[in-house]
Design a protein around this motif. Sequence first.
Motif, PDB file in Angstrom:
ATOM      1  N   GLY A 228      25.595   8.403  30.657  1.00 34.84           N
ATOM      2  CA  GLY A 228      24.343   7.669  30.771  1.00 34.84           C
ATOM      3  C   GLY A 228      23.134   8.590  30.800  1.00 34.84           C
ATOM      4  N   ILE A 229      23.260   9.708  31.524  1.00 32.52           N
ATOM      5  CA  ILE A 229      22.169  10.683  31.583  1.00 32.52           C
ATOM      6  C   ILE A 229      21.922  11.284  30.205  1.00 32.52           C
ATOM      7  CG2 ILE A 229      21.437  12.890  32.547  1.00 32.52           C
ATOM      8  CD1 ILE A 229      21.299  10.533  34.482  1.00 32.52           C
ATOM      9  N   LYS A 230      22.997  11.607  29.482  1.00 31.25           N
ATOM     10  CA  LYS A 230      22.865  12.177  28.138  1.00 31.25           C
ATOM     11  C   LYS A 230      22.180  11.188  27.197  1.00 31.25           C
ATOM     12  CE  LYS A 230      26.898  15.214  28.518  1.00 31.25           C
ATOM     13  NZ  LYS A 230      28.280  15.499  28.032  1.00 31.25           N
ATOM     14  N   VAL A 231      22.553   9.913  27.314  1.00 34.25           N
ATOM     15  CA  VAL A 231      21.942   8.882  26.460  1.00 34.25           C
ATOM     16  C   VAL A 231      20.453   8.746  26.759  1.00 34.25           C
ATOM     17  CG1 VAL A 231      21.880   6.404  25.987  1.00 34.25           C
ATOM     18  CG2 VAL A 231      24.071   7.588  26.097  1.00 34.25           C
ATOM     19  N   LEU A 232      20.090   8.784  28.047  1.00 35.30           N
ATOM     20  CA  LEU A 232      18.676   8.672  28.421  1.00 35.30           C
ATOM     21  C   LEU A 232      17.874   9.862  27.896  1.00 35.30           C
ATOM     22  CD1 LEU A 232      18.936   7.348  32.095  1.00 35.30           C
ATOM     23  CD2 LEU A 232      18.191   6.088  30.070  1.00 35.30           C
ATOM     24  N   LEU A 236      14.872   9.668  25.211  1.00 42.98           N
ATOM     25  CA  LEU A 236      13.554  10.235  25.517  1.00 42.98           C
ATOM     26  C   LEU A 236      13.095  11.150  24.402  1.00 42.98           C
ATOM     27  CD1 LEU A 236      11.210  10.719  27.468  1.00 42.98           C
ATOM     28  CD2 LEU A 236      12.580  12.521  28.555  1.00 42.98           C
ATOM     29  N   ILE A 237      13.989  12.019  23.929  1.00 44.06           N
ATOM     30  CA  ILE A 237      13.637  12.930  22.836  1.00 44.06           C
ATOM     31  C   ILE A 237      13.319  12.141  21.564  1.00 44.06           C
ATOM     32  CG2 ILE A 237      14.535  14.741  21.315  1.00 44.06           C
ATOM     33  CD1 ILE A 237      16.173  15.757  23.696  1.00 44.06           C
ATOM     34  N   LEU A 238      14.130  11.115  21.276  1.00 45.49           N
ATOM     35  CA  LEU A 238      13.895  10.288  20.091  1.00 45.49           C
ATOM     36  C   LEU A 238      12.541   9.589  20.179  1.00 45.49           C
ATOM     37  CD1 LEU A 238      14.973   9.080  17.445  1.00 45.49           C
ATOM     38  CD2 LEU A 238      16.030   7.252  18.808  1.00 45.49           C
ATOM     39  N   THR A 239      12.191   9.104  21.362  1.00 44.85           N
ATOM     40  CA  THR A 239      10.899   8.437  21.555  1.00 44.85           C
ATOM     41  C   THR A 239       9.746   9.389  21.282  1.00 44.85           C
ATOM     42  OG1 THR A 239      11.856   6.945  23.202  1.00 44.85           O
ATOM     43  CG2 THR A 239       9.472   7.201  23.221  1.00 44.85           C
ATOM     44  N   ILE A 241       9.805  12.093  19.375  1.00 39.93           N
ATOM     45  CA  ILE A 241       9.767  12.389  17.938  1.00 39.93           C
ATOM     46  C   ILE A 241       9.128  11.236  17.166  1.00 39.93           C
ATOM     47  CG2 ILE A 241      11.209  12.725  15.888  1.00 39.93           C
ATOM     48  CD1 ILE A 241      13.186  14.241  17.668  1.00 39.93           C
ATOM     49  N   LEU A 242       9.524  10.004  17.497  1.00 39.23           N
ATOM     50  CA  LEU A 242       8.958   8.849  16.798  1.00 39.23           C
ATOM     51  C   LEU A 242       7.469   8.705  17.073  1.00 39.23           C
ATOM     52  CD1 LEU A 242      11.808   6.211  17.368  1.00 39.23           C
ATOM     53  CD2 LEU A 242      11.223   7.411  15.245  1.00 39.23           C
ATOM     54  N   TYR A 243       7.049   9.005  18.293  1.00 37.68           N
ATOM     55  CA  TYR A 243       5.627   8.911  18.639  1.00 37.68           C
ATOM     56  C   TYR A 243       4.817   9.930  17.839  1.00 37.68           C
ATOM     57  CZ  TYR A 243       1.322   9.127  21.346  1.00 37.68           C
ATOM     58  OH  TYR A 243       0.005   9.118  21.732  1.00 37.68           O
ATOM     59  N   ILE A 244       5.311  11.181  17.784  1.00 38.07           N
ATOM     60  CA  ILE A 244       4.610  12.220  17.019  1.00 38.07           C
ATOM     61  C   ILE A 244       4.558  11.856  15.536  1.00 38.07           C
ATOM     62  CG2 ILE A 244       4.728  14.627  16.291  1.00 38.07           C
ATOM     63  CD1 ILE A 244       5.952  15.279  19.027  1.00 38.07           C
ATOM     64  N   SER A 245       5.681  11.325  15.016  1.00 36.59           N
ATOM     65  CA  SER A 245       5.712  10.920  13.595  1.00 36.59           C
ATOM     66  C   SER A 245       4.724   9.804  13.316  1.00 36.59           C
ATOM     67  CB  SER A 245       7.133  10.483  13.216  1.00 36.59           C
ATOM     68  OG  SER A 245       8.051  11.529  13.403  1.00 36.59           O
ATOM     69  N   MET A 246       4.666   8.835  14.231  1.00 38.74           N
ATOM     70  CA  MET A 246       3.736   7.718  14.059  1.00 38.74           C
ATOM     71  C   MET A 246       2.286   8.203  14.043  1.00 38.74           C
ATOM     72  SD  MET A 246       1.505   5.619  15.948  1.00 38.74           S
ATOM     73  CE  MET A 246       2.028   5.755  17.648  1.00 38.74           C
ATOM     74  N   LYS A 247       1.966   9.127  14.956  1.00 35.42           N
ATOM     75  CA  LYS A 247       0.600   9.640  14.998  1.00 35.42           C
ATOM     76  C   LYS A 247       0.244  10.368  13.707  1.00 35.42           C
ATOM     77  CE  LYS A 247      -1.723   9.843  18.306  1.00 35.42           C
ATOM     78  NZ  LYS A 247      -2.843   8.982  18.774  1.00 35.42           N
ATOM     79  N   LYS A 248       1.199  11.131  13.172  1.00 36.51           N
ATOM     80  CA  LYS A 248       0.938  11.877  11.944  1.00 36.51           C
ATOM     81  C   LYS A 248       0.788  10.956  10.736  1.00 36.51           C
ATOM     82  CE  LYS A 248       2.654  15.736   9.189  1.00 36.51           C
ATOM     83  NZ  LYS A 248       3.708  16.787   9.048  1.00 36.51           N
ATOM     84  N   ILE A 249       1.628   9.903  10.664  1.00 33.53           N
ATOM     85  CA  ILE A 249       1.584   8.978   9.533  1.00 33.53           C
ATOM     86  C   ILE A 249       0.304   8.165   9.525  1.00 33.53           C
ATOM     87  CG2 ILE A 249       2.661   6.898   8.573  1.00 33.53           C
ATOM     88  CD1 ILE A 249       5.368   8.095   9.445  1.00 33.53           C
ATOM     89  N   TRP A 250      -0.143   7.726  10.702  1.00 29.09           N
ATOM     90  CA  TRP A 250      -1.297   6.842  10.768  1.00 29.09           C
ATOM     91  C   TRP A 250      -2.640   7.563  10.910  1.00 29.09           C
ATOM     92  CZ3 TRP A 250      -1.338   1.847   9.548  1.00 29.09           C
ATOM     93  CH2 TRP A 250      -0.088   1.177   9.502  1.00 29.09           C
TER      94      TRP A 250
END
Length: 262
Positions: A228-232, A236-239, A241-250
Amino acid sequence: MKFVKNIAIALGLGSLAFSGAQAAGTAEHPLEIDWSFNGPLGQFDMASAQRGWQVYKQVCSSCHSLKYFRFRNLADIGYEEDMIKAFAAEYEVPGEVDDYGDPTVRAALPQDVFPSAFPNDNAARSANAGALPPDLSLMVKARHDGANYVYSLLVGYEDAPADFDLSSGMSYNPYFKGSQIAMAEPLFEGAVDYEDGTPATKEQMAKDVVQFLTYVAEPSLQKRHEMGIKVLIYLLILTIILYISMKKIWRPVKEGKNFYED
């Protein structure tokens, strides 16, 4: 007046229901213990679990079975293979039928289930005044607030109040439904001589055997918490990465630029 009369009847029925519940003997709420395995980061206390195995083996196993527990499972709480083989060899289990068709017994092996003290339920009832000692393999999961319930039950034996009608051969325990239980008090100070030198108080033995029984009931609990800790962490890391990608795309859109322009 009719409304007042209805209220009076309702209060009367409520009083009778409460009296009936008292007569039935509701159990006290279990004590709250801070267990090492509680919470998302919970881990088994291996030293306590090993002491709990000692308590089960020397005290509880004389009546209670562990039909879903195999000797080899002791490896998960820190026992070496040679020790497990030695533990198993202390017990006998049914063997192959011999050449004359008669049943045989053999020394238990690590892959064997921990043997019951009785050959069948009728023998168990006969030895316990008609009461069938429950199997403890899943006891902690089978009861609400299981770890606290089992601990409270083990340390909760008391002298019955003067106005309590205690049946012959029963013991008084407020944590058991009805407050009277067929099992006599099992734990007494010094009942077990701990191999690690820990003082064997009643409370300590109760905590240790609950730790062991929790492991028996949920052997994958610790691995599940670790996963469960590994999944969290992964999420968190995926979130991020997606946030940084979204900022760069938009960013070009927010700046009024054409996304496809150089």
